[in-house]
Design an enzyme around this catalytic site. Structure first.
Site, PDB file in Angstrom:
ATOM      1  N   LYS A   1       0.854  -1.192   0.000  1.00  0.00           N
ATOM      2  CA  LYS A   1       0.000   0.000   0.000  1.00  0.00           C
ATOM      3  C   LYS A   1       0.888   1.240   0.000  1.00  0.00           C
ATOM      4  O   LYS A   1       1.880   1.286   0.750  1.00  0.00           O
ATOM      5  CB  LYS A   1      -0.902  -0.024   1.236  1.00  0.00           C
ATOM      6  CG  LYS A   1      -1.931   1.111   1.300  1.00  0.00           C
ATOM      7  CD  LYS A   1      -2.814   1.002   2.538  1.00  0.00           C
ATOM      8  CE  LYS A   1      -3.918   2.063   2.565  1.00  0.00           C
ATOM      9  NZ  LYS A   1      -4.777   1.961   3.760  1.00  0.00           N
TER      10      LYS A   1
ATOM     11  N   SER B   1      -9.889   2.279   2.759  1.00  0.00           N
ATOM     12  CA  SER B   1      -8.939   2.961   1.904  1.00  0.00           C
ATOM     13  C   SER B   1      -7.971   2.037   1.169  1.00  0.00           C
ATOM     14  O   SER B   1      -7.379   2.448   0.175  1.00  0.00           O
ATOM     15  CB  SER B   1      -8.120   3.951   2.739  1.00  0.00           C
ATOM     16  OG  SER B   1      -7.290   3.276   3.669  1.00  0.00           O
TER      17      SER B   1
ATOM     18  N   SER C   1     -10.333   0.139   6.993  1.00  0.00           N
ATOM     19  CA  SER C   1      -9.669   0.260   5.692  1.00  0.00           C
ATOM     20  C   SER C   1      -9.002  -1.003   5.160  1.00  0.00           C
ATOM     21  O   SER C   1      -8.577  -1.029   4.010  1.00  0.00           O
ATOM     22  CB  SER C   1      -8.621   1.371   5.749  1.00  0.00           C
ATOM     23  OG  SER C   1      -9.234   2.622   5.611  1.00  0.00           O
TER      24      SER C   1
END
Lengths: 495, 95
Positions: A79, A159, A183
């Site tokens: 990420k 997210s 997330s």
């Protein structure tokens, strides 16, 4: 003959050790898949094919000697919130668009130490603020799943939407995510994969770009829980560089997968039966209860009385921390600067140009909650409610070992169905936020498809540092669900 | 609690985020909605409840007062927007 895209992280690991496949083959195949599919999915912000190919050659040499760590030669994605040395790290924000960290986050350093090979940096909501992955300054991510009656682009959740989409589409064998209020879990549910938010303090936050420091926690995302267990064992551990890191030995999570749930007490919180819960979500929840019962668990009705207040308290606490954490992006020391006549003008112009709307909205709300005259009414009250939320869980764990709920109140929705009212978007996190506020671990596993063929997830919430029970119970759900469906957009489907 | 445009403009100044008139208006509407929704926290009885500051799981700890890092001038300078020789330079921030 299995295709290279039928491997899970665990089976690829075993095949590598047995020399049935090489790391170069695995990495090349996945890089080709990214080349083929990611122009559309947009799950990567930065790709690092050269570095990955070189690392794969080295991994093969290491494996040939019978050496190598638990993840040696396995292609994964990171990420883009984790600082990676000499590789651009953007947090999906324009303000960090050119930031190349001179240091490595502890979590990614741990994965590297164990031999994992990063194929690049994965898309996310800007500064991890969002539940759709549509707030990224680098464009939205497309969920590889489609409804069976339409070609509409669905959101991957957020997210960690890039991580979820890349894993689901077979572009990587696993990925890192971060979870502040859901997330990891919500995008995992939306994309039909597994994701684990460990206990706060289990994974170091050092080098992870901060959103809300008292809530942020890194965790693994992969196609099943065994893969998550392997990744988490590498990612977790004490780190002197994070003052909230907890010094506890890291268990061999993989060994917990087969423990079963015989005699385990599973709590079903009545407050999660919210008004307007979709019948399909209710059905999958009932199904999960039956699966655990059939495997020998005892199901107990429990109450988490403050659940309703979790979301509003979270938005105050998290945004207050965010407004403080993001004060550093002022255009002076690093980041994109916009020049102005005065110093305040420079700050204001830089931050106006560098942040997207959702980030601005959250900084403004956080600033308001901390501002003179409102601090007691909002921030202090939210922190008190947080205590009550944590007490709810501690009390529940006097009578149950683990809690079962849906992960999200709906399945993935289409890009153009995103509500315009921010509060409606925030409601995506209604089931995931309470565990974040309490600091307890939780995971999501794919449990089935809804009527339109889109995945649904179930969430398990555990005791502090009892990720092992989560893996054990999650594995029972996983086996009962035998979720082998694949999204329409997948590396293994020839075009 | 009502959140008027003047307050939003003030908050934006505190947060050092430049907003146009139109943006103040649109943020005012959205923030008003969010704050209205947050106001349900007033229903909760928080008498004698201490605020939760972090999760309380980590032990506070001390370390030796030693240098643990350093000798990485070039790394530090690698993200400097401007530099003069070995120095990191920034716009004038003390007015």
């Amino acid at each position: 003959m299995t295709s290279l895209f039928d491997y899970t992280l665990a089976s690829a690991r075993d095949a590598l050790k047995a020399r049935k496949v090489s790391s170069v083959e695995l990495v090349n195949a996945h890089l080709d898949a990214i080349e083929r599919l990611d122009g559309r999915l947009n799950s990567f912000i930065t790709r690092t094919p050269e570095e990955a190919r070189k690392a794969a050659q080295e991994a093969d040499a290491t494996l040939a000697k019978g050496e190598g760590g638990s993840l040696c030669g396995l292609p994964i994605g990171i990420k883009d919130l984790f600082a990676t040395e000499n590789v651009r790290t953007t947090a999906a924000s324009k303000i960090l668009g050119n930031f190349i960290p001179p240091y490595e986050s502890t979590v990614t350093a741990n994965l590297k130490r164990d031999g994992a090979i990063s194929l690049g940096k994965l898309n996310l909501d800007e500064f991890a603020m969002g539940s759709t992955n549509l707030t990224s300054a680098f464009g939205g991510v497309e969920n590889p799943w489609k409804r069976n009656d339409s070609d509409a682009k669905l959101v991957p959740g957020g997210s960690s939407g890039g991580s979820a989409a890349a894993v689901a589409a077979g572009l990587v064998l696993g990925a890192t995510g971060t979870d502040t209020g859901g997330s990891i879990r919500q995008p995992a549910a939306f994309c039909g994969i597994a994701g684990v938010k460990p206990t706060y303090g289990r994974c170091s936050r050092f080098g992870t770009i901060a959103f809300a420091s008292s809530l942020d926690q890194a965790g693994p995302m992969a196609r099943n829980l065994q893969d998550c267990a392997i990744l988490l064992e590498s990612m977790a551990g004490f780190d002197a560089k994070d003052s909230t890191s907890v010094n506890k030995p890291v268990p061999h999570y993989e060994a917990a997968l087969g423990r079963g749930v015989k005699g385990l007490r599973v709590g079903i919180p009545k407050e999660y039966r919210i008004d307007g819960l979709s019948p399909e979500i209710e059905k999958i929840w009932e199904q999960g209860i039956t699966w655990l019962k059939d495997a020998g668990a005892e199901v107990v009705d429990i109450s988490l009385p403050h659940t309703k207040y979790g979301l509003p308290a979270y938005y105050i606490a998290a945004l207050a921390e965010a407004s403080s954490n993001l004060a550093r992006y002022d255009g002076v020391r690093f980041g994109e600067r916009v020049k102005a006549e005065s110093l305040d003008g420079l700050y204001e112009a830089t931050r106006a140009a560098g942040f997207g709307d959702e980030v601005k909205r959250r900084i403004l709300l956080g600033t308001y909650a901390l501002s003179s005259g409102y601090y007691d009414a909002y921030y202090l009250r939210a922190q008190k409610v947080r205590t009550l939320l944590q007490r709810d869980f501690l009390k529940a764990y006097e009578s149950v070992d683990v809690i079962l709920t849906p992960t999200a109140p709906s399945s993935a929705f289409a890009w153009d169905e995103k509500p315009t009212d921010p509060v409606q978007v925030y409601l995506n996190d209604v089931f995931t936020v309470p565990a974040s506020m309490a600091g307890v671990p939780a995971l999501s596993v794919p449990a089935g498809l809804d009527g339109k063929g889109v995945p649904l997830g179930l969430q398990l919430i555990g005791r502090f540092f009892d990720e092992e029970t989560l893996f054990a119970a999650g594995s029972v759900l996983e086996q009962a669900a035998s979720f082998t469906h694949r999204p329409s957009i997948h590396a293994g489907v020839s075009a | 609690m009502s959140l008027d445009a003047k307050t939003v403009a003030k908050i934006a100044r505190l947060a050092r985020i430049g907003l146009s008139e139109d943006e103040v208006q649109s943020h005012q509407k959205e923030m008003q909605g969010i704050i209205g929704w947050v106001d349900q926290l007033n229903e909760v009885d928080v008498t004698d409840v201490p605020p939760m500051i972090g999760t309380g799981l980590a032990e506070p700890r001390l370390r030796e007062d030693n240098v643990t890092d350093g000798n990485c001038r070039d790394k530090v300078l690698s993200n400097a927007p401007d530099r003069e020789g070995p120095f990191y330079t920034v716009p004038k921030v003390v007015e």
